[in-house]
Design a protein around this motif. Structure first.
Motif, mmCIF file in Angstrom:
data_model
loop_
_atom_site.group_PDB
_atom_site.id
_atom_site.type_symbol
_atom_site.label_atom_id
_atom_site.label_comp_id
_atom_site.label_asym_id
_atom_site.label_seq_id
_atom_site.Cartn_x
_atom_site.Cartn_y
_atom_site.Cartn_z
ATOM 1 N N UNK A 151 72.852 71.754 91.398
ATOM 2 C CA UNK A 151 71.585 72.420 91.660
ATOM 3 C C UNK A 151 70.374 71.512 91.622
ATOM 4 N N UNK A 152 70.261 70.677 90.591
ATOM 5 C CA UNK A 152 69.072 69.836 90.483
ATOM 6 C C UNK A 152 69.039 68.791 91.591
ATOM 7 N N UNK A 153 70.205 68.233 91.962
ATOM 8 C CA UNK A 153 70.227 67.279 93.068
ATOM 9 C C UNK A 153 69.819 67.976 94.362
ATOM 10 N N UNK A 154 70.336 69.165 94.589
ATOM 11 C CA UNK A 154 69.993 69.910 95.796
ATOM 12 C C UNK A 154 68.500 70.207 95.838
ATOM 13 N N UNK A 155 67.925 70.525 94.702
ATOM 14 C CA UNK A 155 66.486 70.785 94.640
ATOM 15 C C UNK A 155 65.696 69.556 95.079
ATOM 16 N N UNK A 156 66.086 68.382 94.595
ATOM 17 C CA UNK A 156 65.373 67.160 94.995
ATOM 18 C C UNK A 156 65.602 66.842 96.475
ATOM 19 N N UNK A 157 66.810 67.059 96.952
ATOM 20 C CA UNK A 157 67.107 66.799 98.357
ATOM 21 C C UNK A 157 66.261 67.676 99.266
ATOM 22 N N UNK A 187 73.420 60.048 85.480
ATOM 23 C CA UNK A 187 72.925 61.403 85.369
ATOM 24 C C UNK A 187 71.465 61.535 85.759
ATOM 25 N N UNK A 188 71.137 62.619 86.455
ATOM 26 C CA UNK A 188 69.740 62.875 86.794
ATOM 27 C C UNK A 188 68.890 63.033 85.545
ATOM 28 N N UNK A 189 69.486 63.531 84.455
ATOM 29 C CA UNK A 189 68.725 63.697 83.216
ATOM 30 C C UNK A 189 68.206 62.362 82.696
ATOM 31 N N UNK A 190 68.964 61.285 82.933
ATOM 32 C CA UNK A 190 68.512 59.956 82.516
ATOM 33 C C UNK A 190 67.301 59.533 83.335
ATOM 34 N N UNK A 191 67.383 59.724 84.646
ATOM 35 C CA UNK A 191 66.264 59.363 85.524
ATOM 36 C C UNK A 191 65.022 60.166 85.178
ATOM 37 N N UNK A 192 65.195 61.464 84.923
ATOM 38 C CA UNK A 192 64.068 62.323 84.565
ATOM 39 C C UNK A 192 63.465 61.906 83.238
ATOM 40 N N UNK A 193 64.320 61.573 82.255
ATOM 41 C CA UNK A 193 63.816 61.139 80.955
ATOM 42 C C UNK A 193 63.021 59.838 81.087
ATOM 43 N N UNK A 194 63.501 58.916 81.897
ATOM 44 C CA UNK A 194 62.775 57.658 82.113
ATOM 45 C C UNK A 194 61.433 57.908 82.800
ATOM 46 N N UNK A 195 61.408 58.849 83.747
ATOM 47 C CA UNK A 195 60.169 59.154 84.443
ATOM 48 C C UNK A 195 59.128 59.716 83.481
#
Length: 320
Positions: free
Chosen positions: A13-19, A227-235
């Motif tokens: 879901x979260x990847x699809x949202x970003x796409x 994981x997208x959670x890692x990218x989001x946490x870094x952001x």
């Protein structure tokens, strides 16, 4: 150029949202009861008006520019169930979210077709899969965090974000998490996290603000995709602590944006260091944010996908 009409499935879901932040139109097949892959606009995400739910039984009656597969089931079963024969000849992309599971070096990808583009989300994944005769491309993640949410780190503990950690075992690092939590304060969130005395699932749109208060983000996973959670946490600006495996070693720079190591004692030392020295954590926070803004910004992500769609579909179709 007109927006493209892309059929895909709701897999992550979260990847699809970003796409779907791009200008194109995305059609998601839906079945009664919304079984796996057919959930449509689910997940509590703020879907935009370029994303459409479509009854799976109606897919054959519409025109599309591209079919985007995202799972083994999409490719081996779903396309033969819901697509017409002519639709199965359309430009096709297979988005592979994971590294090979069965064997890390000798697993042949299920797609072995020179007429399909295989997109990997990390260079590690592309390296480890045996891609056969299928052309490949890497599109690294792109993420968004709400404006104004930035790292504060006032909570003297680390945050772990993993769905189903207990049931997914050693590959996702359940034992690593348990080992380190005995010595360092860690909060676990994600689906099923209550089974390990975690805090439960945090809605995706609330997670950045929730995470921003923690001193660091810990990723206990041995072997999976980034994981997208890692990218989001870094952001957001969280310092990242994790295992020096898979794509993590190219993302986190020791002493700059966090620390990665295969020695758990060294990771415990670094965690304690961040808990006792918030100024050091703040310095790492700046490095994490700078890395994420350069590598995982949503504009680069959408640009890469636009170029990919155009290369697969062809300019003559785009101008029609």
């Amino acid at each position: 150029m007109r927006p493209l009409r892309i059929l895909t499935w709701h897999i992550h879901g979260s990847y699809l949202y970003y796409l779907t932040q791009s200008q194109h139109q995305f059609y998601l097949p839906v079945k009664p009861g919304r079984p796996e892959g057919y959930g449509g606009r689910l997940g509590g995400l703020p879907w935009s008006d370029n994303v459409y739910d479509l009854p799976a039984s109606e897919v054959k009656n519409l025109n599309f520019d591209c079919i985007l597969f995202q799972s083994k089931r999409n490719y081996l079963e779903d396309q033969y169930e819901i697509l017409s024969e002519s639709q199965r000849q359309l430009p096709r992309i297979y988005l592979e979210h994971d590294p090979p599971r069965e064997n890390p070096t000798n697993t042949r990808h299920i797609v072995d077709d020179p007429n399909i583009l295989l997109v990997h989300v990390t260079h590690f994944n592309q390296l480890m899969w045996d891609n056969g005769f299928t052309p490949t491309r890497v599109i690294e993640h792109g993420v968004i965090v709400p404006e104004g949410i930035r790292y504060t780190g006032e909570l003297e503990k680390g945050l772990v974000v993993v769905n189903g950690l207990r049931s997914r075992g050693r590959r996702l690092g359940a034992d690593v998490f348990a080992r380190i939590r005995r010595e360092v304060p860690l909060d676990l969130v994600g689906m099923g996290s209550e089974e390990l005395d975690g805090l439960g699932e945090i809605p995706h749109h609330q997670l950045p603000a929730f995470a921003s208060r923690y001193r660091f983000f810990f990723n206990p996973i041995r072997y999976t995709s980034l994981g997208l959670a890692i990218c989001e946490a870094m952001m957001v600006g969280l310092p990242i602590i994790g295992l020096a495996t898979t794509e993590m070693v190219t993302v986190v720079e020791n002493g700059v944006s966090g620390y990665v190591d295969t020695n758990l004692e060294n990771l415990i030392f670094r965690m304690r260091q961040l808990l006792s020295n918030p100024n050091h954590a703040q310095n790492l926070s700046q490095g994490a944010t700078q890395t994420a803004q350069k590598r995982f910004n949503i504009q680069r992500f959408i640009k890469d996908w636009d170029a990919t769609f155009k290369s697969v579909i062809g300019m003559n179709v785009l101008l029609q």
